[in-house]
Design a protein around this motif. Structure first.
Motif, PDB file in Angstrom:
ATOM      1  N   LYS A  20       0.830  -1.209   0.000  1.00  0.00           N
ATOM      2  CA  LYS A  20       0.000   0.000   0.000  1.00  0.00           C
ATOM      3  C   LYS A  20       0.861   1.254   0.000  1.00  0.00           C
ATOM      4  O   LYS A  20       2.022   1.232   0.419  1.00  0.00           O
ATOM      5  N   GLY A  24      -2.895   4.520   2.085  1.00  0.00           N
ATOM      6  CA  GLY A  24      -3.632   3.286   2.281  1.00  0.00           C
ATOM      7  C   GLY A  24      -4.182   2.680   1.009  1.00  0.00           C
ATOM      8  O   GLY A  24      -4.894   1.669   1.047  1.00  0.00           O
ATOM      9  N   GLU A  25      -3.864   3.272  -0.156  1.00  0.00           N
ATOM     10  CA  GLU A  25      -4.312   2.734  -1.438  1.00  0.00           C
ATOM     11  C   GLU A  25      -3.367   1.628  -1.894  1.00  0.00           C
ATOM     12  O   GLU A  25      -2.195   1.592  -1.512  1.00  0.00           O
ATOM     13  N   MET A  26      -3.867   0.726  -2.749  1.00  0.00           N
ATOM     14  CA  MET A  26      -3.053  -0.386  -3.221  1.00  0.00           C
ATOM     15  C   MET A  26      -1.888   0.107  -4.074  1.00  0.00           C
ATOM     16  O   MET A  26      -2.066   0.861  -5.035  1.00  0.00           O
TER      17      MET A  26
END
Length: 325
Positions: A20, A24-26
């Protein structure tokens, strides 16, 4: 899915070290098992990057399409620091190019210190301020748009190399822009001394992440020799000055991979963020924010006045010189 080869050493064996980004995004991040270079698992295409940086980059990355006064004040201070560091190594009145000029403050600082300074940036939003307010010589362009004619005495790459698709291709092209024996200054985040916990380290816009060893290996392999490293081992930013020697040397630091992985593992531990250096740097940054809130508007108003009034002069006014101190 087979990953593209490492831009530094050509290896295709990687270790996944994060899934991440700082929001918090992939975002899968990997480390090369041969040289230790850290990068996105999937590297964007050149076209994707060109579209991003020429359109919505400033709004997405900086949160503003035109520079705010705090950002301008900070950029001027950074430009002054960089000029003081590298000026003793440069030819007086030499031709200096900043790639990724952004607001244009560094270009203008070098101009005010007697250099023939100019800058380029793929995005035009901040450059309007540079041209209209600072009277800096900047224009919208990509580094690959410049012909390799060995025109420059020095080239600056300040917090840019981590954003490019291929740092090797960028440095090889830059080597063709610099005169024999000319200087190349590069600055970027130091993954070996990160300023944040591991969950906040990686960013979508930072395609490659460097430690001292990978940056020096890359520079040497493109025909540059280290002249001086500024800052210390725990500085959150790498600041290195190289000289163009024209003799590429590819030497892999085989211990760098394990060293980098070990340093990253430490960022997960609570004691890491409680160490004295980390707390001191965070406090210094907070104090700087307070100073910016208090003085930025007046600072920028006077800066614009001075730069506009001295557009054709290589010598700074006393007021401008004192503020840069």
């Amino acid at each position: 899915m087979e990953l593209a080869e490492c831009d530094l050493c050509g290896n295709r064996d990687f270790e996944a070290i994060s899934q991440k980004d700082r929001h918090g995004e992939m975002l899968e991040t990997v480390a090369c098992r041969q040289c230790g270079l850290v990068r996105h698992a999937v590297v964007p295409t050149e076209q994707e990057l060109q579209e991003f940086y020429s359109t919505n980059y400033r709004k997405a990355y900086n949160g503003e399409s035109s520079p705010g006064v705090r950002r301008i004040m900070r950029a001027w201070k950074n430009g002054t620091r960089i000029c003081r560091q590298v000026q003793p190594h440069l030819k007086p009145q030499g031709r200096v190019l900043e790639v990724g000029a952004g607001i244009g403050c560094t270009v203008k600082v070098f101009d005010q210190n007697g250099f023939n300074a100019e800058g380029i940036d793929p995005g035009s939003e901040f450059l309007a301020f540079s041209r209209d307010k600072l009277k800096a010589k900047v224009h919208t362009a990509n580094v690959y748009d410049l012909p390799r004619r060995s025109d420059y005495d020095a080239i600056l790459l300040v917090h840019v190399i981590e954003h490019v698709r291929s740092p090797r291709a960028a440095l090889e092209h830059i080597a063709g822009l610099i005169k024999p024996g000319g200087m190349f200054y590069v600055e970027c985040p130091n993954l070996q001394a990160p300023f944040a916990r591991r969950s906040r380290l990686f960013h979508t816009a930072h395609i490659h992440n460097f430690v001292p060893s990978t940056l020096m290996m890359l520079a040497r392999s493109c025909g540059f020799q280290l002249v001086q490293r500024f800052g210390d081992e725990q500085d959150p930013n790498l600041q290195m000055l190289f000289q163009h020697c024209g003799e590429p040397q590819m030497e892999i630091d085989s211990a760098n991979y394990q060293r980098t992985v070990h340093e990253l593992a430490r960022t997960n531990a609570v004691p890491y963020t409680l160490r004295l250096r980390y707390l001191r740097d965070r406090l210094k940054k907070l104090v700087g924010y307070v100073d910016e809130y208090a003085r930025a508007q007046r600072f920028v108003d006077q800066l614009i006045k001075d730069c506009g009034g001295l557009a054709n002069s290589p010598v700074p006014s006393a007021a401008l010189a004192n503020r840069a101190a």
